[in-house]
Motif scaffolding. Structure first.
Motif, PDB file in Angstrom:
ATOM      1  N   GLN A   1       0.837  -1.199   0.000  1.00 36.54           N
ATOM      2  CA  GLN A   1       0.000   0.000   0.000  1.00 36.54           C
ATOM      3  C   GLN A   1       0.871   1.248   0.000  1.00 36.54           C
ATOM      4  O   GLN A   1       1.906   1.303   0.666  1.00 36.54           O
ATOM      5  CB  GLN A   1      -0.896   0.003   1.249  1.00 36.54           C
ATOM      6  N   THR A   2       0.468   2.263  -0.755  1.00 32.21           N
ATOM      7  CA  THR A   2       1.205   3.528  -0.743  1.00 32.21           C
ATOM      8  C   THR A   2       0.955   4.287   0.559  1.00 32.21           C
ATOM      9  O   THR A   2      -0.080   4.134   1.210  1.00 32.21           O
ATOM     10  CB  THR A   2       0.790   4.432  -1.915  1.00 32.21           C
ATOM     11  N   ARG A   3       1.925   5.120   0.895  1.00 28.42           N
ATOM     12  CA  ARG A   3       1.807   6.012   2.051  1.00 28.42           C
ATOM     13  C   ARG A   3       2.292   7.394   1.629  1.00 28.42           C
ATOM     14  O   ARG A   3       3.113   7.513   0.711  1.00 28.42           O
ATOM     15  CB  ARG A   3       2.665   5.514   3.225  1.00 28.42           C
ATOM     16  N   ASP A   4       1.807   8.414   2.299  1.00 23.89           N
ATOM     17  CA  ASP A   4       2.311   9.757   2.037  1.00 23.89           C
ATOM     18  C   ASP A   4       3.752   9.855   2.504  1.00 23.89           C
ATOM     19  O   ASP A   4       4.101   9.393   3.604  1.00 23.89           O
ATOM     20  CB  ASP A   4       1.469  10.802   2.769  1.00 23.89           C
ATOM     21  N   ASN A   5       4.592  10.430   1.672  1.00 28.89           N
ATOM     22  CA  ASN A   5       5.999  10.593   2.008  1.00 28.89           C
ATOM     23  C   ASN A   5       6.170  11.891   2.789  1.00 28.89           C
ATOM     24  O   ASN A   5       6.107  12.984   2.224  1.00 28.89           O
ATOM     25  CB  ASN A   5       6.844  10.621   0.732  1.00 28.89           C
ATOM     26  N   LEU A   6       6.390  11.769   4.082  1.00 25.20           N
ATOM     27  CA  LEU A   6       6.513  12.946   4.948  1.00 25.20           C
ATOM     28  C   LEU A   6       7.963  13.387   5.119  1.00 25.20           C
ATOM     29  O   LEU A   6       8.240  14.361   5.802  1.00 25.20           O
ATOM     30  CB  LEU A   6       5.901  12.643   6.326  1.00 25.20           C
ATOM     31  N   GLY A   7       8.881  12.657   4.499  1.00 30.68           N
ATOM     32  CA  GLY A   7      10.296  12.997   4.597  1.00 30.68           C
ATOM     33  C   GLY A   7      10.750  13.859   3.447  1.00 30.68           C
ATOM     34  O   GLY A   7       9.965  14.541   2.784  1.00 30.68           O
ATOM     35  N   PHE A   8      12.041  13.824   3.183  1.00 32.22           N
ATOM     36  CA  PHE A   8      12.614  14.612   2.105  1.00 32.22           C
ATOM     37  C   PHE A   8      12.529  13.847   0.789  1.00 32.22           C
ATOM     38  O   PHE A   8      12.309  12.650   0.749  1.00 32.22           O
ATOM     39  CB  PHE A   8      14.070  14.962   2.424  1.00 32.22           C
ATOM     40  N   GLY A   9      12.727  14.534  -0.329  1.00 28.07           N
ATOM     41  CA  GLY A   9      12.707  13.891  -1.638  1.00 28.07           C
ATOM     42  C   GLY A   9      11.537  14.365  -2.470  1.00 28.07           C
ATOM     43  O   GLY A   9      10.569  14.944  -1.965  1.00 28.07           O
ATOM     44  N   TRP A  10      11.633  14.102  -3.782  1.00 25.93           N
ATOM     45  CA  TRP A  10      10.610  14.592  -4.696  1.00 25.93           C
ATOM     46  C   TRP A  10       9.418  13.653  -4.807  1.00 25.93           C
ATOM     47  O   TRP A  10       8.364  14.033  -5.295  1.00 25.93           O
ATOM     48  CB  TRP A  10      11.225  14.815  -6.077  1.00 25.93           C
ATOM     49  N   GLU A  11       9.570  12.397  -4.343  1.00 20.85           N
ATOM     50  CA  GLU A  11       8.458  11.454  -4.406  1.00 20.85           C
ATOM     51  C   GLU A  11       7.409  11.811  -3.355  1.00 20.85           C
ATOM     52  O   GLU A  11       7.727  11.941  -2.169  1.00 20.85           O
ATOM     53  CB  GLU A  11       8.960  10.024  -4.164  1.00 20.85           C
TER      54      GLU A  11
ATOM     55  N   ARG B   1       4.792   9.895  -2.687  1.00 22.29           N
ATOM     56  CA  ARG B   1       4.297   8.669  -2.075  1.00 22.29           C
ATOM     57  C   ARG B   1       5.457   7.720  -1.794  1.00 22.29           C
ATOM     58  O   ARG B   1       6.459   7.725  -2.495  1.00 22.29           O
ATOM     59  CB  ARG B   1       3.284   7.973  -2.988  1.00 22.29           C
ATOM     60  N   THR B   2       5.281   6.899  -0.792  1.00 26.09           N
ATOM     61  CA  THR B   2       6.268   5.896  -0.457  1.00 26.09           C
ATOM     62  C   THR B   2       5.526   4.633  -0.019  1.00 26.09           C
ATOM     63  O   THR B   2       4.309   4.536  -0.163  1.00 26.09           O
ATOM     64  CB  THR B   2       7.214   6.410   0.649  1.00 26.09           C
ATOM     65  N   ARG B   3       6.252   3.670   0.513  1.00 24.75           N
ATOM     66  CA  ARG B   3       5.655   2.429   0.998  1.00 24.75           C
ATOM     67  C   ARG B   3       6.507   1.921   2.149  1.00 24.75           C
ATOM     68  O   ARG B   3       7.626   2.412   2.385  1.00 24.75           O
ATOM     69  CB  ARG B   3       5.598   1.372  -0.103  1.00 24.75           C
ATOM     70  N   SER B   4       6.008   0.934   2.857  1.00 22.83           N
ATOM     71  CA  SER B   4       6.762   0.343   3.957  1.00 22.83           C
ATOM     72  C   SER B   4       7.442  -0.941   3.486  1.00 22.83           C
ATOM     73  O   SER B   4       7.292  -1.352   2.336  1.00 22.83           O
ATOM     74  CB  SER B   4       5.815   0.040   5.130  1.00 22.83           C
ATOM     75  N   GLY B   5       8.180  -1.579   4.391  1.00 23.04           N
ATOM     76  CA  GLY B   5       8.755  -2.880   4.078  1.00 23.04           C
ATOM     77  C   GLY B   5      10.239  -2.882   3.814  1.00 23.04           C
ATOM     78  O   GLY B   5      10.856  -3.942   3.696  1.00 23.04           O
ATOM     79  N   GLY B   6      10.841  -1.698   3.657  1.00 26.42           N
ATOM     80  CA  GLY B   6      12.276  -1.642   3.473  1.00 26.42           C
ATOM     81  C   GLY B   6      12.736  -1.701   2.028  1.00 26.42           C
ATOM     82  O   GLY B   6      11.953  -1.921   1.103  1.00 26.42           O
ATOM     83  N   ARG B   7      14.025  -1.512   1.842  1.00 25.16           N
ATOM     84  CA  ARG B   7      14.618  -1.422   0.503  1.00 25.16           C
ATOM     85  C   ARG B   7      14.702  -2.767  -0.202  1.00 25.16           C
ATOM     86  O   ARG B   7      14.749  -2.828  -1.430  1.00 25.16           O
ATOM     87  CB  ARG B   7      16.012  -0.805   0.604  1.00 25.16           C
ATOM     88  N   ALA B   8      14.746  -3.860   0.546  1.00 25.09           N
ATOM     89  CA  ALA B   8      14.912  -5.178  -0.075  1.00 25.09           C
ATOM     90  C   ALA B   8      13.759  -5.511  -1.007  1.00 25.09           C
ATOM     91  O   ALA B   8      13.957  -6.182  -2.030  1.00 25.09           O
ATOM     92  CB  ALA B   8      15.039  -6.254   1.008  1.00 25.09           C
ATOM     93  N   LEU B   9      12.556  -5.058  -0.676  1.00 20.14           N
ATOM     94  CA  LEU B   9      11.406  -5.331  -1.528  1.00 20.14           C
ATOM     95  C   LEU B   9      11.639  -4.817  -2.938  1.00 20.14           C
ATOM     96  O   LEU B   9      11.261  -5.461  -3.929  1.00 20.14           O
ATOM     97  CB  LEU B   9      10.142  -4.700  -0.942  1.00 20.14           C
ATOM     98  N   ARG B  10      12.237  -3.654  -3.052  1.00 15.60           N
ATOM     99  CA  ARG B  10      12.536  -3.079  -4.370  1.00 15.60           C
ATOM    100  C   ARG B  10      13.800  -3.684  -4.974  1.00 15.60           C
ATOM    101  O   ARG B  10      13.851  -3.976  -6.168  1.00 15.60           O
ATOM    102  CB  ARG B  10      12.691  -1.566  -4.255  1.00 15.60           C
ATOM    103  N   PHE B  11      14.812  -3.879  -4.148  1.00 10.57           N
ATOM    104  CA  PHE B  11      16.110  -4.319  -4.650  1.00 10.57           C
ATOM    105  C   PHE B  11      16.008  -5.667  -5.371  1.00 10.57           C
ATOM    106  O   PHE B  11      16.595  -5.855  -6.442  1.00 10.57           O
ATOM    107  CB  PHE B  11      17.105  -4.425  -3.494  1.00 10.57           C
ATOM    108  N   TYR B  12      15.264  -6.607  -4.813  1.00  9.43           N
ATOM    109  CA  TYR B  12      15.201  -7.954  -5.381  1.00  9.43           C
ATOM    110  C   TYR B  12      14.122  -8.105  -6.455  1.00  9.43           C
ATOM    111  O   TYR B  12      14.057  -9.141  -7.111  1.00  9.43           O
ATOM    112  CB  TYR B  12      14.963  -8.984  -4.270  1.00  9.43           C
ATOM    113  N   ALA B  13      13.282  -7.097  -6.639  1.00  4.75           N
ATOM    114  CA  ALA B  13      12.186  -7.203  -7.608  1.00  4.75           C
ATOM    115  C   ALA B  13      12.689  -7.117  -9.038  1.00  4.75           C
ATOM    116  O   ALA B  13      13.539  -6.283  -9.358  1.00  4.75           O
ATOM    117  CB  ALA B  13      11.156  -6.100  -7.359  1.00  4.75           C
ATOM    118  N   THR B  14      12.153  -7.978  -9.895  1.00  3.54           N
ATOM    119  CA  THR B  14      12.425  -7.864 -11.329  1.00  3.54           C
ATOM    120  C   THR B  14      11.777  -6.604 -11.879  1.00  3.54           C
ATOM    121  O   THR B  14      12.335  -5.936 -12.749  1.00  3.54           O
ATOM    122  CB  THR B  14      11.890  -9.100 -12.072  1.00  3.54           C
ATOM    123  N   ALA B  15      10.598  -6.276 -11.356  1.00  2.00           N
ATOM    124  CA  ALA B  15       9.925  -5.031 -11.740  1.00  2.00           C
ATOM    125  C   ALA B  15       9.135  -4.505 -10.549  1.00  2.00           C
ATOM    126  O   ALA B  15       8.596  -5.278  -9.756  1.00  2.00           O
ATOM    127  CB  ALA B  15       9.000  -5.244 -12.935  1.00  2.00           C
TER     128      ALA B  15
END
Length: 358
Positions: free
Chosen positions: A194-204, A206-220
């Motif tokens: 699920q998306t979440r509002d990005n309350l930190g820094f950066g141009w995105e 929206r963000t999500r939870s679960g950590g960087r590994a979810l994206r790192f290992y994904a083919t897409a």
């Protein structure tokens, strides 16, 4: 007429446009042996898309030996599979496990999810696994911490530590092993988030939870958001009957390209693949539209959008239209490519000792 595409060895998402965005193949977007991350806003169609992937597998003879697992953690999918798809689809889709009485057992902690996938990998039978969703999972550490805080509260004390669930750490530790097992078995894993509002820094935004590994290992990594509601006048009142969804491929190890498509989704019908493809061909100017009439010379048809779609369905021309969309998509991709001579098109004559290869 356009030449009909051969069946793909890859799994279709149920959307020809998303297949193209993922794999430049209108018939199949998901490669076997890969893990995919699907992120989206609430009610943007994540569950519908993932269930449609299972339905496509159930109807594809190339996946007849696969187990189709839907881990309905949120208990949010109450879709009547027989009505939306058919009996065969409903019979093929199963939970990770069942009780002695045949009641479904879904994962409740992130550890249970990884145990379930590991069991499937070791079983030797290929599978397609949908985790819906990672956000609904807790962790054993979080459960233990809850018990500690509960006991401390009722005894008038304060329990140390916070409620951090540690899911990002567990994903980092265990997803690598799961991805390896999926690759070896030729299976497919799709994790919803699920998306979440990005309350930190950066141009995105929206963000999500679960950590960087979810994206790192994904083919897409695929993101879904609602573009606008689809409305229809019924009994004199305008009513919402569906949504137009933007599907953005933000990470793609297959082609390296970021792509974006729009698809219509109806609760009463599912993904309107043909309608979305017709809109794509018109928007790209390949099929011309004058007022309400669309001219489709490849298939020797013309008419309003609704009439054209119904005629294509009645004459069984869906695969030809998919093939046409594939041709148009890839022509656009070729036109966007940097048209220069390859740096590595021939062997470089470099003297030894100056960076040349032995």
């Amino acid at each position: 007429m356009a030449k009909t595409e051969k069946p793909s060895f890859n799994l279709s998402t149920g959307s020809s446009l998303l297949n193209l965005a993922l794999n430049d193949d209108p018939m199949g977007g998901l490669l076997r042996g890969k893990y995919y991350l699907l992120v989206g806003d609430s009610a943007a169609g994540k569950t519908m898309l993932s269930i449609t992937c299972l339905a496509e597998a159930a109807m594809n003879r190339r996946f007849r030996d696969y187990r189709l697992i839907y881990d309905n953690i949120e208990d949010g999918c109450l879709i009547d599979l027989r009505r939306l798809f058919n009996d065969k689809v409903a019979q093929r889709i199963e939970p990770p496990s069942v009780t002695d009485d045949g009641e479904p057992i879904y994962s409740s902690t992130i550890e249970e999810f990884y145990y379930a996938v590991d069991d499937l990998v070791k079983s030797g039978t290929p599978f397609i696994y949908i985790l819906d969703s990672a956000d609904a999972l807790t962790s054993e550490a979080s459960e233990d911490k809850f018990v500690q805080h509960k006991k401390a509260y009722r005894s008038g004390k304060t329990a140390p530590g916070s409620y951090g669930d540690g899911k990002a750490r567990i994903n980092s530790e265990r997803l690598r092993k799961v991805v390896s097992g999926i690759r070896q078995s030729g299976s497919i894993l799709i994790i919803l988030s699920q998306t979440r509002d990005n309350l930190g820094f950066g141009w995105e935004k929206r963000t999500r939870s679960g950590g960087r590994a979810l994206r790192f290992y994904a083919t897409a990594e695929v993101w879904m958001s609602i573009v606008k509601p689809i409305r229809k006048t019924v009994a004199g009142k305008e009513r919402e009957v569906g949504v137009r969804v933007c599907i953005e491929v933000k990470k793609n190890r297959i082609s390296g390209k970021r792509s974006e498509v729009e698809v219509d989704i109806y609760p009463s019908y599912g993904i309107d693949d043909l309608g979305s493809v017709v809109d794509f061909l018109v928007e790209e100017g390949y099929w011309k539209q004058a007022k309400q009439t669309i001219n489709a010379p490849d298939i020797e048809l013309s008419g309003t959008r609704d009439k054209l779609i119904r005629t294509i369905e009645d004459r069984g021309l869906q695969r030809e239209v998919q093939a046409i969309a594939g041709v148009v998509w890839n022509r656009i991709a070729e036109a966007c490519a940097l048209n220069r001579r390859s740096r590595y098109g021939s062997v470089l004559n470099v003297p030894k000792g100056d960076g040349g290869q032995e």
